[in-house]
Design an enzyme around this catalytic site. Structure first.
Site, PDB file in Angstrom:
ATOM      1  N   ARG A 217       0.848  -1.206   0.000  1.00 14.86           N
ATOM      2  CA  ARG A 217       0.000   0.000   0.000  1.00 14.86           C
ATOM      3  C   ARG A 217       0.883   1.256   0.000  1.00 14.86           C
ATOM      4  O   ARG A 217       2.119   1.160   0.047  1.00 14.86           O
ATOM      5  CB  ARG A 217      -0.900  -0.003   1.230  1.00 14.86           C
ATOM      6  CG  ARG A 217      -0.106   0.106   2.511  1.00 14.86           C
ATOM      7  CD  ARG A 217      -0.984   0.115   3.738  1.00 14.86           C
ATOM      8  NE  ARG A 217      -0.222   0.545   4.901  1.00 14.86           N
ATOM      9  CZ  ARG A 217      -0.469   0.168   6.147  1.00 14.86           C
ATOM     10  NH1 ARG A 217      -1.451  -0.666   6.394  1.00 14.86           N
ATOM     11  NH2 ARG A 217       0.260   0.631   7.139  1.00 14.86           N
ATOM     12  N   GLY A 218       0.225   2.414  -0.043  1.00 20.08           N
ATOM     13  CA  GLY A 218       0.909   3.699   0.126  1.00 20.08           C
ATOM     14  C   GLY A 218       2.029   3.922  -0.879  1.00 20.08           C
ATOM     15  O   GLY A 218       1.936   3.576  -2.054  1.00 20.08           O
ATOM     16  N   LYS A 295       5.396  10.322  19.940  1.00 18.81           N
ATOM     17  CA  LYS A 295       5.203  10.799  21.331  1.00 18.81           C
ATOM     18  C   LYS A 295       6.381  11.728  21.618  1.00 18.81           C
ATOM     19  O   LYS A 295       7.490  11.487  21.155  1.00 18.81           O
ATOM     20  CB  LYS A 295       5.306   9.630  22.331  1.00 18.81           C
ATOM     21  CG  LYS A 295       4.004   8.906  22.660  1.00 18.81           C
ATOM     22  CD  LYS A 295       3.180   9.635  23.701  1.00 18.81           C
ATOM     23  CE  LYS A 295       1.942   8.865  24.088  1.00 18.81           C
ATOM     24  NZ  LYS A 295       0.814   8.994  23.177  1.00 18.81           N
ATOM     25  N   LEU A 297       9.468  13.130  23.595  1.00 17.23           N
ATOM     26  CA  LEU A 297      10.503  12.304  24.228  1.00 17.23           C
ATOM     27  C   LEU A 297      10.221  12.064  25.715  1.00 17.23           C
ATOM     28  O   LEU A 297      10.476  10.987  26.242  1.00 17.23           O
ATOM     29  CB  LEU A 297      11.877  12.956  24.014  1.00 17.23           C
ATOM     30  CG  LEU A 297      13.095  12.133  24.410  1.00 17.23           C
ATOM     31  CD1 LEU A 297      13.082  10.746  23.785  1.00 17.23           C
ATOM     32  CD2 LEU A 297      14.376  12.860  24.030  1.00 17.23           C
ATOM     33  N   ASN A 299       7.538  11.488  27.089  1.00 18.84           N
ATOM     34  CA  ASN A 299       6.520  10.434  27.280  1.00 18.84           C
ATOM     35  C   ASN A 299       6.833   9.169  26.484  1.00 18.84           C
ATOM     36  O   ASN A 299       5.991   8.286  26.359  1.00 18.84           O
ATOM     37  CB  ASN A 299       5.150  10.952  26.808  1.00 18.84           C
ATOM     38  CG  ASN A 299       4.717  12.188  27.574  1.00 18.84           C
ATOM     39  OD1 ASN A 299       4.926  12.252  28.781  1.00 18.84           O
ATOM     40  ND2 ASN A 299       4.155  13.161  26.879  1.00 18.84           N
ATOM     41  N   ASN A 347      10.933  17.079  14.023  1.00 17.94           N
ATOM     42  CA  ASN A 347       9.498  17.333  14.132  1.00 17.94           C
ATOM     43  C   ASN A 347       9.045  17.042  15.553  1.00 17.94           C
ATOM     44  O   ASN A 347       9.466  16.065  16.158  1.00 17.94           O
ATOM     45  CB  ASN A 347       8.740  16.441  13.132  1.00 17.94           C
ATOM     46  CG  ASN A 347       7.382  17.010  12.794  1.00 17.94           C
ATOM     47  OD1 ASN A 347       7.106  18.186  13.064  1.00 17.94           O
ATOM     48  ND2 ASN A 347       6.536  16.187  12.214  1.00 17.94           N
ATOM     49  N   TYR A 353      11.351   8.795  15.274  1.00 17.04           N
ATOM     50  CA  TYR A 353      11.213   8.731  13.814  1.00 17.04           C
ATOM     51  C   TYR A 353      12.316   9.555  13.133  1.00 17.04           C
ATOM     52  O   TYR A 353      12.961   9.096  12.179  1.00 17.04           O
ATOM     53  CB  TYR A 353       9.830   9.267  13.438  1.00 17.04           C
ATOM     54  CG  TYR A 353       9.474   9.176  11.974  1.00 17.04           C
ATOM     55  CD1 TYR A 353       9.206   7.939  11.371  1.00 17.04           C
ATOM     56  CD2 TYR A 353       9.381  10.319  11.191  1.00 17.04           C
ATOM     57  CE1 TYR A 353       8.849   7.856  10.029  1.00 17.04           C
ATOM     58  CE2 TYR A 353       9.024  10.253   9.851  1.00 17.04           C
ATOM     59  CZ  TYR A 353       8.761   9.011   9.273  1.00 17.04           C
ATOM     60  OH  TYR A 353       8.414   8.942   7.945  1.00 17.04           O
TER      61      TYR A 353
END
Ligand code: NAD
Length: 447
Positions: A217-218, A295, A297, A299, A347, A353
């Site tokens: 997909r994608g 999330k 960092l 958390n 980000n 990520y």
């Protein structure tokens, strides 16, 4: 996914509002269709004094079937402008770029293309040349933000000896295949390979075998379809829960499927055995599979940190090491990483990520000179906001900001990322290695 704002902006009422309120005006981007010419129009070619690319440039544009001119009459339109700036060796010499471009920019059609050709600043023999050549990036990145109407601007640095390896890159950057690529810098010959076979415009990947991970997909699906369009036999790989989707997708392009988790300890060996047994090797390896577990960092759970890094960069590096060790990637082959603009700009909520996607860039840098000895390339695409199912989950206001905050004022399509992958995978791109090219419409996030 439809872009309702873009649709509205093209109605009579929408046009009125966009023009009078100064709202973003997302143009309809042209995209390439099979059988279409590389450039649907004429390309103006200009050269600064002392520049040296003219013979190779003429040869490349002729091979691509591109009509060229050296002057534009009033009322005439051109679809592209290429400036050979390799001869500029002083800051004052940059005047020539302004003098070449200012009078003709109004003649550039919508979805037009501007390409500045230079020599790598690292090869400069004087301070003046280093300044002038590095300055090209500033010009094309700014011009990309000014042009509007779906037009783009890029800089291409051609290393000494690589002059005759520029055609595949020009074919990509001058054509609608680069619809969502703007303000980028491409280096040809920088990783040590300076020669390339001639461009085959019809089926550049005929007889080649391509592996695409995350292909059900994608973006991965679009990559598999595009490599198949270009003539490759495609092997798609995905996890067991998506086996049916994968098999359906591969059946539609006469492809094959491998169902496995790329983080399984024996994944590199299983992939290598499959390729050795069924194809005796592989020509294109696209490491597209990737996940997010966002999330902040403070958390972040260790398992989510670890999983993202493991899937997005560790597994691709381990699989590639195994394929290289077993000599399964054939000479002339290419390895593709998928980074992200988050890996370049960072980000909020994506330290894990961004670590993985910045890691992909480090991996490309390290491997490019090493695999050059075997005539293999490694590059990465860094997508920005691309209209996939993934972005449907982003809250509306953040989604709208992501869509509009780039030079195209809209999201890209999976095909835009796939076209960049196909350009890197093209055997005629043999001298294009060690590059990370953003497919982000020149997003305001990051450089
Ligand atoms: P997607 O979630 O639609 O597809 C990812 C695919 O990878 C899925 O089919 C998934 O099953 C597969 N996959 C995940 N983990 C796997 C594993 N362990 N083993 C094998 N396969 C696995 O995502 P997408 O939007 O198509 O993104 C594709 C790539 O592009 C990812 O690397 C992503 O980080 C990157 N990217 C996407 C965007 C975007 O806007 N969509 C932007 C920047 C980067």
């Amino acid at each position: 996914m439809s872009d309702r704002y873009q649709d509205l902006a093209h109605t009579p009422v929408g046009k009125f509002l966009v023009n009078n309120l100064g709202l973003p005006n997302p143009p309809r981007l042209e995209r390439w269709t099979p059988g279409a010419p590389v450039v649907d129009g004429t390309v103006l070619v200009a050269a600064a004094e002392g520049s040296t690319l003219a013979p190779a440039l003429d040869e490349a544009l002729a091979a691509l079937g591109v009509a060229t001119t050296t002057a534009v009459a009033d009322e005439e339109r051109v679809k592209g402008i290429v400036v050979d700036a390799t001869g500029i060796d002083t800051p004052a010499g940059l005047d020539q770029i302004q003098q070449a471009l200012t009078p003709v920019l109004r003649s550039l059609s919508g979805c037009g293309r501007v390409v500045l050709l230079g020599t790598p600043p690292s090869e400069a023999d004087t301070a003046g040349r280093a300044i002038a050549q590095r300055a090209l990036e500033g010009i094309s990145r700014s011009l990309g933000k000014e042009l509007g109407k779906g037009s783009t601007a890029q800089t291409v640095y051609v290393a000494g000896g690589a002059e005759r390896a520029i055609a595949s890159t020009l074919a990509f950057l001058l054509s609608p295949k680069s619809a969502y690529v703007c303000g980028q810098v491409v280096r040809i010959g920088s990783a040590g390979i300076v020669e390339a076979p001639e461009v085959d415009l019809d089926a550049p990947l005929a007889g080649k075998v391509a592996l695409v991970t995350g292909a059900s997909r994608g973006l991965g699906l679009a990559m598999a379809q595009t490599l198949h369009r270009d003539g490759a036999a495609v092997i798609g790989l995905d996890v067991a829960p998506l086996a049916d989707d994968l098999q359906r997708a591969m059946a539609s392009i006469d492809g094959e499927s491998i169902v496995l988790d790329i983080t399984a300890p024996d994944a590199p060996q299983r992939i290598a055995s499959y390729l050795a047994e069924h194809h005796g090797g592989v020509d294109v390896v696209v490491h597209n599979a990737g996940i997010t577990r966002d999330k902040r960092l403070r958390n972040m759970k260790t398992e989510n940190w670890h999983k993202v890094v493991e899937i997005n960069v560790d597994a691709p590096a381990r699989i590639t090491a195994e394929l290289l060790e077993a000599k399964l990637i054939r000479p002339g082959g290419s390895i593709l990483g998928v980074s992200s603009i988050a890996g370049i700009a960072g980000n909020n909520g994506q330290t894990n990520y961004a670590a993985s996607k910045a890691g992909v860039i480090g991996w490309v840098d390290e491997l490019a000179p090493r695999v050059a000895a075997d005539q293999i390339t490694i590059n990465a695409v860094a997508p920005g906001f691309i209209e996939t199912d993934m972005v449907k989950t982003i809250p509306l206001t953040i989604r709208e900001a992501g869509r509009r905050m780039n030079s195209m004022a809209q999201g890209g399509l999976p095909i835009d990322v796939a076209e960049a992958v196909a350009w890197f995978a093209n055997p005629a791109s043999a001298a294009v290695s060690g590059n990370v090219v953003r497919v982000c419409g020149q997003s305001l996030l990051g450089a």
